[in-house]
Motif scaffolding. Sequence first.
Motif, PDB file in Angstrom:
ATOM      1  N   GLU A   1       7.074  10.911 -10.679  1.00 17.97           N
ATOM      2  CA  GLU A   1       7.558  10.155  -9.517  1.00 17.97           C
ATOM      3  C   GLU A   1       6.455   9.276  -8.939  1.00 17.97           C
ATOM      4  OE1 GLU A   1       9.257  12.931  -6.778  1.00 17.97           O
ATOM      5  OE2 GLU A   1      10.969  13.332  -8.077  1.00 17.97           O
ATOM      6  N   LEU A   2       5.235   9.812  -8.854  1.00 21.23           N
ATOM      7  CA  LEU A   2       4.112   9.012  -8.368  1.00 21.23           C
ATOM      8  C   LEU A   2       3.856   7.829  -9.284  1.00 21.23           C
ATOM      9  CD1 LEU A   2       1.434  11.602  -7.225  1.00 21.23           C
ATOM     10  CD2 LEU A   2       2.762  10.058  -5.808  1.00 21.23           C
ATOM     11  N   TYR A   3       3.877   8.075 -10.573  1.00 20.42           N
ATOM     12  CA  TYR A   3       3.622   7.015 -11.541  1.00 20.42           C
ATOM     13  C   TYR A   3       4.670   5.895 -11.410  1.00 20.42           C
ATOM     14  CZ  TYR A   3       2.931   4.588 -15.926  1.00 20.42           C
ATOM     15  OH  TYR A   3       2.694   3.616 -16.865  1.00 20.42           O
ATOM     16  N   LYS A   4       5.924   6.265 -11.214  1.00 20.44           N
ATOM     17  CA  LYS A   4       6.969   5.254 -11.048  1.00 20.44           C
ATOM     18  C   LYS A   4       6.701   4.382  -9.814  1.00 20.44           C
ATOM     19  CE  LYS A   4      10.717   7.529 -10.809  1.00 20.44           C
ATOM     20  NZ  LYS A   4      12.050   8.102 -10.749  1.00 20.44           N
TER      21      LYS A   4
ATOM     22  N   ILE B   1       0.852  -1.185   0.000  1.00 21.66           N
ATOM     23  CA  ILE B   1       0.000   0.000   0.000  1.00 21.66           C
ATOM     24  C   ILE B   1       0.888   1.235   0.000  1.00 21.66           C
ATOM     25  CG2 ILE B   1      -1.700   1.323   1.304  1.00 21.66           C
ATOM     26  CD1 ILE B   1      -2.692  -1.329   2.454  1.00 21.66           C
ATOM     27  N   LEU B   2       0.530   2.203  -0.832  1.00 23.10           N
ATOM     28  CA  LEU B   2       1.211   3.493  -0.856  1.00 23.10           C
ATOM     29  C   LEU B   2       0.217   4.558  -0.431  1.00 23.10           C
ATOM     30  CD1 LEU B   2       3.610   5.351  -1.584  1.00 23.10           C
ATOM     31  CD2 LEU B   2       2.738   5.366  -3.924  1.00 23.10           C
ATOM     32  N   VAL B   3       0.527   5.259   0.651  1.00 24.11           N
ATOM     33  CA  VAL B   3      -0.308   6.344   1.157  1.00 24.11           C
ATOM     34  C   VAL B   3       0.364   7.647   0.761  1.00 24.11           C
ATOM     35  CG1 VAL B   3      -1.241   7.460   3.217  1.00 24.11           C
ATOM     36  CG2 VAL B   3      -1.082   4.975   3.119  1.00 24.11           C
ATOM     37  N   ILE B   4      -0.355   8.485   0.007  1.00 26.32           N
ATOM     38  CA  ILE B   4       0.189   9.759  -0.436  1.00 26.32           C
ATOM     39  C   ILE B   4      -0.270  10.855   0.520  1.00 26.32           C
ATOM     40  CG2 ILE B   4       0.327  11.418  -2.331  1.00 26.32           C
ATOM     41  CD1 ILE B   4       1.474   8.667  -3.005  1.00 26.32           C
ATOM     42  N   ASN B   5       0.687  11.534   1.118  1.00 25.83           N
ATOM     43  CA  ASN B   5       0.398  12.622   2.038  1.00 25.83           C
ATOM     44  C   ASN B   5       0.659  13.946   1.329  1.00 25.83           C
ATOM     45  OD1 ASN B   5      -0.122  13.883   4.581  1.00 25.83           O
ATOM     46  ND2 ASN B   5       2.070  14.200   4.765  1.00 25.83           N
ATOM     47  N   THR B   6      -0.319  14.845   1.316  1.00 28.66           N
ATOM     48  CA  THR B   6      -0.164  16.106   0.596  1.00 28.66           C
ATOM     49  C   THR B   6      -0.081  17.323   1.514  1.00 28.66           C
ATOM     50  OG1 THR B   6      -2.555  16.288   0.333  1.00 28.66           O
ATOM     51  CG2 THR B   6      -1.338  15.227  -1.450  1.00 28.66           C
TER      52      THR B   6
ATOM     53  N   ILE C   1       3.803  -1.280   3.702  1.00 21.30           N
ATOM     54  CA  ILE C   1       3.181   0.028   3.479  1.00 21.30           C
ATOM     55  C   ILE C   1       4.254   1.097   3.357  1.00 21.30           C
ATOM     56  CG2 ILE C   1       2.829   0.480   5.938  1.00 21.30           C
ATOM     57  CD1 ILE C   1       0.049   1.641   5.008  1.00 21.30           C
ATOM     58  N   ASP C   2       4.052   2.006   2.415  1.00 16.52           N
ATOM     59  CA  ASP C   2       4.941   3.141   2.205  1.00 16.52           C
ATOM     60  C   ASP C   2       4.121   4.423   2.288  1.00 16.52           C
ATOM     61  OD1 ASP C   2       6.976   1.355   1.701  1.00 16.52           O
ATOM     62  OD2 ASP C   2       6.958   1.649  -0.467  1.00 16.52           O
ATOM     63  N   ILE C   3       4.788   5.489   2.736  1.00  9.80           N
ATOM     64  CA  ILE C   3       4.153   6.797   2.790  1.00  9.80           C
ATOM     65  C   ILE C   3       4.903   7.713   1.843  1.00  9.80           C
ATOM     66  CG2 ILE C   3       3.695   8.832   4.209  1.00  9.80           C
ATOM     67  CD1 ILE C   3       3.324   7.043   6.564  1.00  9.80           C
ATOM     68  N   GLY C   4       4.173   8.409   0.987  1.00 13.20           N
ATOM     69  CA  GLY C   4       4.761   9.387   0.086  1.00 13.20           C
ATOM     70  C   GLY C   4       4.611  10.778   0.668  1.00 13.20           C
TER      71      GLY C   4
ATOM     72  N   VAL D   1       7.799   1.062   8.126  1.00 12.03           N
ATOM     73  CA  VAL D   1       7.008   1.736   7.097  1.00 12.03           C
ATOM     74  C   VAL D   1       7.985   2.487   6.202  1.00 12.03           C
ATOM     75  CG1 VAL D   1       5.287   3.530   6.669  1.00 12.03           C
ATOM     76  CG2 VAL D   1       5.000   1.967   8.597  1.00 12.03           C
ATOM     77  N   GLY D   2       7.897   2.283   4.901  1.00 10.97           N
ATOM     78  CA  GLY D   2       8.791   2.959   3.967  1.00 10.97           C
ATOM     79  C   GLY D   2       8.397   4.413   3.771  1.00 10.97           C
ATOM     80  N   ILE D   3       9.376   5.238   3.450  1.00  7.55           N
ATOM     81  CA  ILE D   3       9.134   6.658   3.216  1.00  7.55           C
ATOM     82  C   ILE D   3       9.634   6.995   1.817  1.00  7.55           C
ATOM     83  CG2 ILE D   3       9.578   9.016   3.992  1.00  7.55           C
ATOM     84  CD1 ILE D   3      10.321   7.792   6.743  1.00  7.55           C
ATOM     85  N   ASN D   4       8.749   7.508   0.980  1.00 11.47           N
ATOM     86  CA  ASN D   4       9.100   7.949  -0.368  1.00 11.47           C
ATOM     87  C   ASN D   4       9.025   9.468  -0.400  1.00 11.47           C
ATOM     88  OD1 ASN D   4       9.016   5.226  -0.872  1.00 11.47           O
ATOM     89  ND2 ASN D   4       7.159   5.301  -2.077  1.00 11.47           N
ATOM     90  N   TYR D   5      10.102  10.103  -0.814  1.00  7.79           N
ATOM     91  CA  TYR D   5      10.149  11.565  -0.891  1.00  7.79           C
ATOM     92  C   TYR D   5       9.866  12.006  -2.322  1.00  7.79           C
ATOM     93  CZ  TYR D   5      12.320  11.306   3.686  1.00  7.79           C
ATOM     94  OH  TYR D   5      12.566  11.057   5.010  1.00  7.79           O
ATOM     95  N   TYR D   6       9.009  12.998  -2.460  1.00  5.27           N
ATOM     96  CA  TYR D   6       8.657  13.543  -3.769  1.00  5.27           C
ATOM     97  C   TYR D   6       8.987  15.028  -3.812  1.00  5.27           C
ATOM     98  CZ  TYR D   6       5.917   9.257  -3.991  1.00  5.27           C
ATOM     99  OH  TYR D   6       5.540   7.940  -3.969  1.00  5.27           O
ATOM    100  N   VAL D   7       9.124  15.533  -5.032  1.00  2.00           N
ATOM    101  CA  VAL D   7       9.352  16.977  -5.215  1.00  2.00           C
ATOM    102  C   VAL D   7       8.072  17.729  -4.837  1.00  2.00           C
ATOM    103  CG1 VAL D   7      11.070  16.643  -7.019  1.00  2.00           C
ATOM    104  CG2 VAL D   7       8.676  16.901  -7.646  1.00  2.00           C
ATOM    105  N   ASN D   8       8.190  19.031  -4.724  1.00  2.00           N
ATOM    106  CA  ASN D   8       7.032  19.859  -4.385  1.00  2.00           C
ATOM    107  C   ASN D   8       5.985  19.765  -5.494  1.00  2.00           C
ATOM    108  OD1 ASN D   8       5.268  22.256  -4.276  1.00  2.00           O
ATOM    109  ND2 ASN D   8       6.609  22.857  -2.587  1.00  2.00           N
ATOM    110  N   ARG D   9       4.801  19.317  -5.137  1.00  2.00           N
ATOM    111  CA  ARG D   9       3.762  19.063  -6.142  1.00  2.00           C
ATOM    112  C   ARG D   9       3.190  20.335  -6.749  1.00  2.00           C
ATOM    113  NH1 ARG D   9      -1.632  19.156  -3.937  1.00  2.00           N
ATOM    114  NH2 ARG D   9      -1.522  19.702  -1.751  1.00  2.00           N
TER     115      ARG D   9
END
Length: 79
Positions: free
Chosen positions: A73-76, A3-8, A34-37, A55-63
């Motif tokens: 990045e989300l698509y990957k 599961i990937l949970v996207i936090n905005t 489970i991973d958190i974006g 719990v994994g942590i995925n870092y994304y650029v500023n949306r």
Amino acid sequence: MKILVINTVPFQRNGITTHIMNYCTQLANRGIQIDIGVNGEIDEKLKKQLIDAQVGINYYVNRKQMVISYMHELYKDIT
């Protein structure tokens, strides 16, 4: 199952983050991967709790500033 949970919102001490933390740690305790974006900074105490719960942590650029890169990045991560 993974599961990937996207936090905005900023991943700091607030109501949304508390809810996400409870949800993710409970699922991780049941053996679900489970991973958190997150985009931006993450509170160090929360980061340690996530790591301890495996719990994994995925870092994304500023949306808001880099929309295309963020979507890429989300698509990957979901494929």
